[in-house]
Design a protein around this motif. Structure first.
Motif, PDB file in Angstrom:
ATOM      1  N   GLY A  48      14.623  49.729  -9.752  1.00  0.00           N
ATOM      2  CA  GLY A  48      14.500  51.094  -8.930  1.00  0.00           C
ATOM      3  C   GLY A  48      15.213  52.076  -9.430  1.00  0.00           C
ATOM      4  N   ILE A  49      16.596  51.713 -10.196  1.00  0.00           N
ATOM      5  CA  ILE A  49      17.578  52.289 -10.154  1.00  0.00           C
ATOM      6  C   ILE A  49      17.523  52.192 -12.342  1.00  0.00           C
ATOM      7  CG2 ILE A  49      19.604  52.709 -11.803  1.00  0.00           C
ATOM      8  CD1 ILE A  49      20.612  50.866  -9.339  1.00  0.00           C
ATOM      9  N   MET A  50      16.436  51.841 -13.318  1.00  0.00           N
ATOM     10  CA  MET A  50      16.028  51.977 -14.399  1.00  0.00           C
ATOM     11  C   MET A  50      15.260  52.591 -14.707  1.00  0.00           C
ATOM     12  SD  MET A  50      18.369  50.199 -15.588  1.00  0.00           S
ATOM     13  CE  MET A  50      17.907  49.625 -17.650  1.00  0.00           C
ATOM     14  N   ASN A  51      14.053  52.806 -13.458  1.00  0.00           N
ATOM     15  CA  ASN A  51      11.957  53.244 -13.555  1.00  0.00           C
ATOM     16  C   ASN A  51      12.349  54.277 -12.754  1.00  0.00           C
ATOM     17  OD1 ASN A  51      11.289  51.441 -15.638  1.00  0.00           O
ATOM     18  ND2 ASN A  51      11.461  50.024 -14.511  1.00  0.00           N
ATOM     19  N   GLY A  52      13.646  55.058 -12.269  1.00  0.00           N
ATOM     20  CA  GLY A  52      13.620  56.017 -11.501  1.00  0.00           C
ATOM     21  C   GLY A  52      13.686  57.500 -11.704  1.00  0.00           C
ATOM     22  N   GLY A  53      14.466  57.721 -13.436  1.00  0.00           N
ATOM     23  CA  GLY A  53      14.594  58.576 -13.926  1.00  0.00           C
ATOM     24  C   GLY A  53      16.091  59.502 -13.552  1.00  0.00           C
ATOM     25  N   LEU A  54      16.205  60.200 -14.069  1.00  0.00           N
ATOM     26  CA  LEU A  54      17.606  60.623 -13.852  1.00  0.00           C
ATOM     27  C   LEU A  54      18.895  61.096 -12.461  1.00  0.00           C
ATOM     28  CD1 LEU A  54      19.962  62.026 -15.692  1.00  0.00           C
ATOM     29  CD2 LEU A  54      18.925  63.891 -14.977  1.00  0.00           C
ATOM     30  N   ARG A  55      17.618  61.664 -11.410  1.00  0.00           N
ATOM     31  CA  ARG A  55      18.020  61.275 -10.496  1.00  0.00           C
ATOM     32  C   ARG A  55      18.420  59.617  -9.909  1.00  0.00           C
ATOM     33  NH1 ARG A  55      14.747  64.400  -5.982  1.00  0.00           N
ATOM     34  NH2 ARG A  55      15.418  65.930  -7.333  1.00  0.00           N
ATOM     35  N   ALA A  56      17.685  59.302 -10.046  1.00  0.00           N
ATOM     36  CA  ALA A  56      18.308  57.653  -9.465  1.00  0.00           C
ATOM     37  C   ALA A  56      19.327  57.203 -10.191  1.00  0.00           C
ATOM     38  CB  ALA A  56      17.053  56.378  -9.800  1.00  0.00           C
ATOM     39  N   LYS A  57      19.794  57.602 -11.327  1.00  0.00           N
ATOM     40  CA  LYS A  57      20.965  56.936 -12.154  1.00  0.00           C
ATOM     41  C   LYS A  57      22.116  57.609 -12.063  1.00  0.00           C
ATOM     42  CE  LYS A  57      18.411  55.528 -16.991  1.00  0.00           C
ATOM     43  NZ  LYS A  57      16.570  55.344 -16.288  1.00  0.00           N
ATOM     44  N   LEU A  58      21.906  59.126 -11.833  1.00  0.00           N
ATOM     45  CA  LEU A  58      23.367  59.717 -11.293  1.00  0.00           C
ATOM     46  C   LEU A  58      23.615  58.697  -9.791  1.00  0.00           C
ATOM     47  CD1 LEU A  58      22.133  63.033 -12.069  1.00  0.00           C
ATOM     48  CD2 LEU A  58      24.018  61.899 -13.090  1.00  0.00           C
ATOM     49  N   GLY A  59      22.438  58.806  -8.350  1.00  0.00           N
ATOM     50  CA  GLY A  59      22.493  58.407  -7.387  1.00  0.00           C
ATOM     51  C   GLY A  59      23.742  56.737  -7.645  1.00  0.00           C
ATOM     52  N   TYR A  60      23.129  55.949  -8.956  1.00  0.00           N
ATOM     53  CA  TYR A  60      23.449  54.946  -9.075  1.00  0.00           C
ATOM     54  C   TYR A  60      25.701  54.854  -9.763  1.00  0.00           C
ATOM     55  CZ  TYR A  60      25.396  50.758 -11.433  1.00  0.00           C
ATOM     56  OH  TYR A  60      26.347  49.669 -11.703  1.00  0.00           O
ATOM     57  N   LEU A  61      25.197  55.833 -10.270  1.00  0.00           N
ATOM     58  CA  LEU A  61      27.053  56.189 -10.509  1.00  0.00           C
ATOM     59  C   LEU A  61      27.370  56.155  -9.549  1.00  0.00           C
ATOM     60  CD1 LEU A  61      26.236  58.201 -14.334  1.00  0.00           C
ATOM     61  CD2 LEU A  61      27.215  55.903 -14.192  1.00  0.00           C
ATOM     62  N   LEU A  62      27.191  57.258  -8.363  1.00  0.00           N
ATOM     63  CA  LEU A  62      27.982  57.872  -7.574  1.00  0.00           C
ATOM     64  C   LEU A  62      27.638  56.702  -6.578  1.00  0.00           C
ATOM     65  CD1 LEU A  62      26.012  61.543  -6.980  1.00  0.00           C
ATOM     66  CD2 LEU A  62      28.847  60.894  -6.989  1.00  0.00           C
ATOM     67  N   LEU A  63      27.285  55.662  -6.326  1.00  0.00           N
ATOM     68  CA  LEU A  63      27.288  54.339  -5.446  1.00  0.00           C
ATOM     69  C   LEU A  63      28.251  53.250  -6.134  1.00  0.00           C
ATOM     70  CD1 LEU A  63      24.409  54.668  -3.450  1.00  0.00           C
ATOM     71  CD2 LEU A  63      25.903  55.336  -2.341  1.00  0.00           C
ATOM     72  N   LYS A  64      27.895  53.393  -7.330  1.00  0.00           N
ATOM     73  CA  LYS A  64      28.300  52.167  -8.108  1.00  0.00           C
ATOM     74  C   LYS A  64      29.591  51.230  -7.767  1.00  0.00           C
ATOM     75  CE  LYS A  64      30.277  50.645 -12.831  1.00  0.00           C
ATOM     76  NZ  LYS A  64      30.574  51.029 -14.073  1.00  0.00           N
ATOM     77  N   PRO A  65      30.945  51.965  -6.826  1.00  0.00           N
ATOM     78  CA  PRO A  65      31.834  51.207  -6.051  1.00  0.00           C
ATOM     79  C   PRO A  65      31.456  50.060  -4.898  1.00  0.00           C
ATOM     80  CG  PRO A  65      32.417  53.722  -6.614  1.00  0.00           C
ATOM     81  CD  PRO A  65      31.292  53.244  -6.715  1.00  0.00           C
ATOM     82  N   VAL A  66      30.787  51.431  -4.538  1.00  0.00           N
ATOM     83  CA  VAL A  66      29.972  50.547  -2.839  1.00  0.00           C
ATOM     84  C   VAL A  66      28.782  49.067  -3.261  1.00  0.00           C
ATOM     85  CG1 VAL A  66      28.124  50.971  -1.393  1.00  0.00           C
ATOM     86  CG2 VAL A  66      29.430  52.477  -1.720  1.00  0.00           C
ATOM     87  N   PHE A  67      28.388  49.284  -4.876  1.00  0.00           N
ATOM     88  CA  PHE A  67      27.325  47.924  -5.787  1.00  0.00           C
ATOM     89  C   PHE A  67      28.526  46.846  -5.386  1.00  0.00           C
ATOM     90  CE2 PHE A  67      24.211  51.666  -5.809  1.00  0.00           C
ATOM     91  CZ  PHE A  67      22.956  50.694  -5.417  1.00  0.00           C
ATOM     92  N   HIS A  68      29.871  47.884  -6.301  1.00  0.00           N
ATOM     93  CA  HIS A  68      30.598  46.925  -6.694  1.00  0.00           C
ATOM     94  C   HIS A  68      31.275  46.142  -5.498  1.00  0.00           C
ATOM     95  CE1 HIS A  68      33.913  44.698  -8.908  1.00  0.00           C
ATOM     96  NE2 HIS A  68      34.831  45.638  -8.342  1.00  0.00           N
ATOM     97  N   HIS A  69      31.795  46.204  -4.182  1.00  0.00           N
ATOM     98  CA  HIS A  69      32.070  45.882  -3.589  1.00  0.00           C
ATOM     99  C   HIS A  69      31.147  45.110  -2.720  1.00  0.00           C
ATOM    100  CE1 HIS A  69      33.846  45.116   0.429  1.00  0.00           C
ATOM    101  NE2 HIS A  69      32.740  45.843   1.373  1.00  0.00           N
ATOM    102  N   ILE A  70      30.048  45.301  -2.854  1.00  0.00           N
ATOM    103  CA  ILE A  70      27.815  43.742  -2.134  1.00  0.00           C
ATOM    104  C   ILE A  70      28.468  43.174  -3.212  1.00  0.00           C
ATOM    105  CG2 ILE A  70      25.989  44.118  -1.506  1.00  0.00           C
ATOM    106  CD1 ILE A  70      25.922  46.861  -0.913  1.00  0.00           C
ATOM    107  N   GLY A  71      28.546  43.385  -4.837  1.00  0.00           N
ATOM    108  CA  GLY A  71      28.962  41.797  -5.378  1.00  0.00           C
ATOM    109  C   GLY A  71      29.642  41.441  -5.150  1.00  0.00           C
ATOM    110  N   HIS A  72      30.825  42.107  -4.807  1.00  0.00           N
ATOM    111  CA  HIS A  72      31.802  41.119  -4.563  1.00  0.00           C
ATOM    112  C   HIS A  72      31.679  39.926  -3.188  1.00  0.00           C
ATOM    113  CE1 HIS A  72      36.032  39.744  -3.605  1.00  0.00           C
ATOM    114  NE2 HIS A  72      36.055  40.162  -3.113  1.00  0.00           N
ATOM    115  N   LEU A  73      31.431  40.955  -2.314  1.00  0.00           N
ATOM    116  CA  LEU A  73      31.114  39.815  -0.726  1.00  0.00           C
ATOM    117  C   LEU A  73      29.872  38.590  -0.998  1.00  0.00           C
ATOM    118  CD1 LEU A  73      31.862  39.860   1.855  1.00  0.00           C
ATOM    119  CD2 LEU A  73      29.701  41.898   2.690  1.00  0.00           C
ATOM    120  N   MET A  74      29.337  39.202  -1.741  1.00  0.00           N
ATOM    121  CA  MET A  74      27.997  38.283  -1.677  1.00  0.00           C
ATOM    122  C   MET A  74      28.290  36.838  -2.978  1.00  0.00           C
ATOM    123  SD  MET A  74      26.247  38.724   0.598  1.00  0.00           S
ATOM    124  CE  MET A  74      24.847  38.489   0.760  1.00  0.00           C
ATOM    125  N   SER A  75      29.189  37.436  -3.926  1.00  0.00           N
ATOM    126  CA  SER A  75      29.429  36.206  -5.089  1.00  0.00           C
ATOM    127  C   SER A  75      29.812  35.176  -4.691  1.00  0.00           C
ATOM    128  CB  SER A  75      30.075  37.269  -6.011  1.00  0.00           C
ATOM    129  OG  SER A  75      30.526  36.242  -7.107  1.00  0.00           O
TER     130      SER A  75
END
Length: 341
Positions: free
Chosen positions: A252-279
């Motif tokens: 969804g991020i890769m194929n969602g256009g500019l808005r999706a990519k900007l949203g990912y950059l804003l939420l990157k710390p959240v994704f990092h925390h989730i990745g650490h929790l589930m790793s």
């Protein structure tokens, strides 16, 4: 304390194993390491041999080999020699990222079972995803060592998990649940109904009833008990679902256009925390509970961070004396008392 390490096991061995050992050695000043493997491959990777000894072995058990046959015929393999070091008292614990079946077989047939334990249980710590929870993981066993189990095996797993949660995870009076196909007490087949009834009678267990596989990660229990076949199937389904959602999010991020990519950059710390929790690297390896010493199996794809975390886990097991406390509890007189209860 001394830890015997299979330096040759795993997809990234021996490099990731050696790197993880050196990282842990620098953090824990009270650990010495015995690295079992091919010196020609292992020695060039060791940057500092302080408290690290290389023990030459001439054989390696590959991932595809039949476990019991391998440990019987490859006496000079890194897995067998490391397990033998524990049996002889030359090391306090053993871990490997290699052939899971061979590690389990070496643990059972070489390190040996605690008296009073019929079948050791492969034990994992899984993440809790309940928002606001101060606890980050729960004990889950048997996650695959025994395809078939009897009532007494699951009762023993409950106590093994309780000791681990109390001593290694620091959980006071841990809640114990039975994995079942419904939350009600009368759910399940004959085995699960009988186990539920017996667990409810255990005075030294904080038994909270059944938990369904869909609720595993929501923090409803500190210890979840099951037979190995059911627990492994539920675990694989949970892992597969998580991977599917991660793939969908990435797509969804890769194929969602500019808005999706900007949203990912804003939420990157959240994704990092989730990745650490589930790793898997966050929680260390899977422990074969019910043996006379810590035997820990890390994931085959473990990196240096996962190896370091696994050594931290073993360090806590030894310092907390969880094995000694388990041995004392399962002395034959205590087992007889449990059966009477």
């Amino acid at each position: 304390m001394k830890i015997a390490v299979d330096a040759m096991g795993g997809d990234n061995a021996p490099q990731a194993i050696v790197q993880g050992v050196e990282q842990a050695r620098d953090r824990f000043k009270d650990i010495e390491f015995l690295l079992y493997g091919d010196p020609e491959q292992v020695k060039p990777l060791v940057h500092n041999d302080e408290r690290i000894s290389l023990v030459k072995t001439t054989e390696t058990i590959s991932m595809g080999e039949e476990p019991v046959r391998a440990i019987r015929h490859k006496k000079d393999s890194s897995i067998v020699r490391a397990a033998m070091a524990v049996k002889k008292g030359e090391a306090d614990a053993f871990f490997s990222a290699g052939n899971t079946g061979a590690v389990l077989a070496a643990g059972i047939f070489i390190v040996g079972r605690i008296k009073g334990i019929d079948r050791p249980g492969l034990t994992s710590v899984l993440p809790i995803t309940q928002p606001g929870s101060k606890r980050h993981g729960f004990v889950y066993l048997d996650s695959g060592a025994n395809a078939e189990s009897k009532e007494k095996n699951l009762l023993q797993f409950a106590h093994l998990g309780r000791f681990y949660a109390e001593n290694v995870l620091g959980v006071d009076h841990p809640r114990v649940a039975l994995l079942n196909n419904g939350a009600e007490a009368d759910k399940g087949d004959t085995l699960h109904k009988e186990v539920h009834a017996q667990l409810a009678q255990q005075k030294d267990l904080n038994f909270v009833g059944n938990v369904e596989s869909g609720d595993l990660l929501f923090g409803k229990a500190d210890v979840v008990v099951s037979d190995g076949w059911t627990a492994n199937a539920a675990l694989k389904a949970t892992e597969g679902t998580a991977k599917m959602f991660l793939t969908l999010i990435k797509d969804g991020i890769m194929n969602g256009g500019l808005r999706a990519k900007l949203g990912y950059l804003l939420l990157k710390p959240v994704f990092h925390h989730i990745g650490h929790l589930m790793s898997t690297s966050t929680y260390g390896g899977a422990v074969l509970l019910g043996l006379n010493a810590p035997v820990v199996k890390t994931h085959g794809a473990s990196d240096a961070k996962a190896v370091d975390k696994t050594i931290e886990q073993i360090h806590e097991m030894i310092n907390s004396h969880v094995i000694e406390k388990t041995v004392a509890y399962f002395k034959p007189k205590n087992v007889d008392n449990d059966q009477k209860n």
